[in-house]
Design an enzyme around this catalytic site. Structure first.
Site, PDB file in Angstrom:
ATOM      1  N   CYS A   1       0.818  -1.213   0.000  1.00  0.00           N
ATOM      2  CA  CYS A   1       0.000   0.000   0.000  1.00  0.00           C
ATOM      3  C   CYS A   1       0.847   1.256   0.000  1.00  0.00           C
ATOM      4  O   CYS A   1       0.344   2.351  -0.237  1.00  0.00           O
ATOM      5  CB  CYS A   1      -0.927   0.007   1.203  1.00  0.00           C
ATOM      6  SG  CYS A   1      -1.998  -1.430   1.245  1.00  0.00           S
TER       7      CYS A   1
ATOM      8  N   GLY B   1      -1.412 -14.394  -2.820  1.00  0.00           N
ATOM      9  CA  GLY B   1      -1.799 -13.033  -3.169  1.00  0.00           C
ATOM     10  C   GLY B   1      -2.626 -12.921  -4.428  1.00  0.00           C
ATOM     11  O   GLY B   1      -3.337 -13.865  -4.814  1.00  0.00           O
TER      12      GLY B   1
ATOM     13  N   GLY C   1      -8.236  -3.298 -11.006  1.00  0.00           N
ATOM     14  CA  GLY C   1      -8.577  -4.393 -10.092  1.00  0.00           C
ATOM     15  C   GLY C   1      -7.546  -5.502 -10.114  1.00  0.00           C
ATOM     16  O   GLY C   1      -6.565  -5.459 -10.856  1.00  0.00           O
TER      17      GLY C   1
ATOM     18  N   THR D   1      -8.968 -24.508   3.825  1.00  0.00           N
ATOM     19  CA  THR D   1      -9.476 -24.748   2.475  1.00  0.00           C
ATOM     20  C   THR D   1     -10.226 -26.082   2.470  1.00  0.00           C
ATOM     21  O   THR D   1     -10.371 -26.728   3.514  1.00  0.00           O
ATOM     22  CB  THR D   1      -8.319 -24.835   1.463  1.00  0.00           C
ATOM     23  OG1 THR D   1      -7.568 -26.015   1.753  1.00  0.00           O
ATOM     24  CG2 THR D   1      -7.410 -23.617   1.554  1.00  0.00           C
ATOM     25  N   SER D   2     -10.635 -26.502   1.294  1.00  0.00           N
ATOM     26  CA  SER D   2     -11.361 -27.776   1.189  1.00  0.00           C
ATOM     27  C   SER D   2     -10.414 -28.972   1.347  1.00  0.00           C
ATOM     28  O   SER D   2     -10.867 -30.109   1.428  1.00  0.00           O
ATOM     29  CB  SER D   2     -12.087 -27.862  -0.161  1.00  0.00           C
ATOM     30  OG  SER D   2     -11.154 -27.793  -1.225  1.00  0.00           O
TER      31      SER D   2
ATOM     32  N   GLY E   1      -5.262 -14.113   2.824  1.00  0.00           N
ATOM     33  CA  GLY E   1      -4.847 -12.930   2.085  1.00  0.00           C
ATOM     34  C   GLY E   1      -5.557 -12.787   0.754  1.00  0.00           C
ATOM     35  O   GLY E   1      -6.654 -13.315   0.556  1.00  0.00           O
TER      36      GLY E   1
END
Lengths: 446, 446
Positions: A44, A114, A245, A274-275, A283
């Site tokens: 950022c 990410g 985006g 997760t699965s 993140g």
């Protein structure tokens, strides 16, 4: 033998997960791999590094691999994870400097790969002078290009936070800036009325703002960009930032058979599982949940990445942490104008089927008579049935926007207007009018 | 015939009550009397008027009598209420310019007589150069004295907000300042550890700070103050500000038989009703209730005065408004240092019998690498049993202190640490570190 945690990704979520896991379980072997050369950096901050507001890239690095090593967290950079084999609890990786491929086993795995910029399929994308901004490398490339080519006319494609922050920093380099947004208004996560304040401000500062405008292609001269073809005609420019985006780096998870969720981000539950057995994700590669709706959402943010990383790390270390969900809180500044939002916008509420009322007030950030008091506009959106505050948006100057946290805290606790309307907020002339703008806004619902 | 509301007092509480009553009941006849020449002024701005930060006294006046007249609210200034006769529903008043005494009847009465400075009984108080600061007249007197006498060495007695704010403004006039506080630490509504940060800062700026020090008398030369006798010896000074708290102007209520409460402030219930039929009290002359303890407290503040006035006015106009109580939220700045507090201090918690834990963190107000990021210290106090946050204190620079509102909102809703610890607060480098200091403090309780 010690259990082993492997983390793929070395920025906010990955390093938070590694640190937290080591803290809750010091016996754990923790190994981080990242395909980047840099770790633990403040993405950022990159617009301000480009604007020379931050002068040294070292300043953006929170912690080095050597510092992590002292905490017994091993970090290897420039290594790409190319395959996850959940059945074998193994990851296949490749060292980028010598292409060496190797495998590593894990007891627990955190995927923190990410996201990457979404790049629209435009012709002539290979021209010089066209950039996205995501990594330190991106920012170094932009800095070098600006220093060498001294562009005069910058086109920013996409009016979200990164586009807006880059406008400020491009102006610092003497650029004339044109902002093009495909949607009907800029700052798409705010309502149109609030975004219009930002729009008007940018125009007052000499920025050309084109909304509902598509970029269809780029035009070059001597391999350097010289214009963009848009639905409003050609736009001359010698620098282009595509800030349209991001998309999650979830392919490696999908290929391993892990379930994806909204926007193809890796599906996780509130424990960041997760699965697949023993695999967590955190993140910008993962989904999150909206605190107000419980819905799976993809709102990649540095704050969320840190929190998700912390939760994934705690659970990977044997703990039991849960995410409370997010409010989509965001804040940005462009030149002197600040903007922030939290919860649901009026537009989002309507789309989700809430029956809401919205009120917008204009006030000052300090006592009216106090020098430097800035204009502030606060929009609140309240559920007609429960009277709970569902969302807040703030645009203004001089310390206006961080007031969004007062609303974020209020919304987090599920508070109604009635509970908040006479809150005992802080007042003294340099800091606030006697009725803080947040209270003025709440009082519109009395 | 229309019902008649009489309001005694023309500043925050009085004018808020008059305005609100007229809004909820336009048929009501509203008559305000005040013994001051000025109405509706911002008392909290007076230190900055003295410091020439605010240049015109008109700027401090929110609304004139003429503006109120246009709302059909009659205001008569320089009229002192000398007796209330609840049995007759009558107030006896005196016009100060001609001593004329007259009576007026009321259907509803709001007492908003405010407070006056507490002046310790010191010898030689009649010397020139000794001031309190409460009204516009006080500030004009101080301005005139500073302009004429150009004092060099100012003694501020009392280290609360007004004393601290005046230090800043006396330094702007080139004064050397000595601050004397009777209690063991300055900023008595904060804990000693947080107050010590303010203490050290003041000393670093050349202010002499003497705590646990009594002023026993004043010494003059040619009718002008030249020293103060203190428990630490004589202190040379040619200007003295007595900022040792206020006492409520409740005598007129007591004489009329109305019940007084803590600190002799007028006792009111949550509707601002006094013990007498149809008589309300609001503002610095009245008690209030602490949101966390339900206890009657006397915490005179401009914010509370406005809210109590609004509630009294609504009820006097026929409505049914209730006060939620206060958190004792306060904020002040001295030079560049900001301080704020809300809820209960650790010290107050202990006194009240809460079993609490406190944690203090130091962080930055913006990203560490962002220019102008200020130091911030946040202290949180949490109930060991309920895990509810009971209090917060903040000291710091560069936008540190207004973060107290995030805590005030959290405490208002009765939130626990667990609810707040991963709140989605706003982050971008100019505004906050990725973990806002409030979140860092909350995370100490994980």
């Amino acid at each position: 033998m010690a259990e082993k945690l492997v983390v793929i990704g070395g920025v906010a979520a990955g390093m938070s997960a590694a640190s937290k896991a080591k803290r809750v379980n010091p016996a754990l072997e923790v190994q981080v791999y990242t395909d980047d050369e840099f770790i633990s950096y403040a993405g950022c901050g990159l617009p301000y590094f480009i604007g020379d507001v931050i002068l040294a890239k070292q300043d953006l690095i929170a912690k080095t691999a050597e510092q992590f090593a002292r905490q017994d967290i091993a970090v290897e950079t420039s290594v790409r994870a190319i395959q996850i084999k959940p059945a074998d609890k193994t990851v296949i990786l490749q060292r980028l400097n010598n292409d060496e491929i190797f495998a590593t086993s894990y007891d627990r795995l955190v995927i923190a790969t990410g996201a990457r910029p979404f790049v629209p399929a435009l012709k002539n994308l290979d021209l010089n002078g066209i950039f996205t901004l995501r990594t330190i490398h991106d920012s170094l490339n932009i800095r070098r290009y600006i220093a060498e080519m001294q562009p005069q006319k910058a086109l920013v494609v996409g009016g979200g936070y990164i586009g807006l922050e880059m406008i400020e920093n491009l102006i610092l380099h003497g650029c004339e800036v044109i902002l093009v947004e495909r949607a009907p208004h800029i700052v798409p996560n705010m309502d149109e009325d609030m975004a219009q304040i930002v729009h008007d401000y940018l125009e007052s500062k000499g920025v050309s703002v084109l909304t509902s405008t598509d970029i269809n292609g780029l035009v070059g001269e001597n391999k350097i960009v010289c214009a963009a073809e848009s639905s409003q005609g050609n736009i001359d420019c010698d620098f282009v930032l595509l800030s349209t985006g991001v998309i999650p780096n979830s392919e490696i998870a999908a290929e391993a058979g892990l379930a994806l969720g909204v926007k193809n981000a890796i599906r996780v539950n509130e424990r960041m599982e997760t699965s697949a057995d023993s695999i967590y994700a955190a993140g910008d590669c993962a989904v999150t949940y909206h605190l107000l709706t419980g819905q799976e959402v993809y709102i990649p943010m540095g704050t969320t990445a840190n929190k998700q990383g912390k939760i994934a790390g705690e659970n990977a270390g044997g703990g039991n942490a849960r995410s409370a969900g997010v409010l989509g809180t965001g804040i940005a500044r462009v030149l002197d104008l600040e903007m922030a939002r939290t919860g649901l916008s009026e537009n989002e509420c309507t789309r989700l089927g809430f029956e809401v009322s919205s009120r917008t007030i204009s006030a000052k950030t300090a006592a009216r008579y106090y020098p430097g008091a800035g204009d502030i506009h606060v929009k609140l959106t309240v559920d007609n049935n429960s009277l709970r505050v569902l969302g807040g948006q703030i645009v203004g100057f001089s310390g206006a926007a961080k007031r969004i946290d007062t609303l974020a805290a209020s919304i987090t606790t599920g508070a109604t207007v009635k509970q908040l309307i006479d809150m005992d907020l802080a007042y003294s002339p340099p800091f606030s009018p006697v009725w803080d703008p947040v209270l003025i806004a709440l009082n519109q619902f009395a």
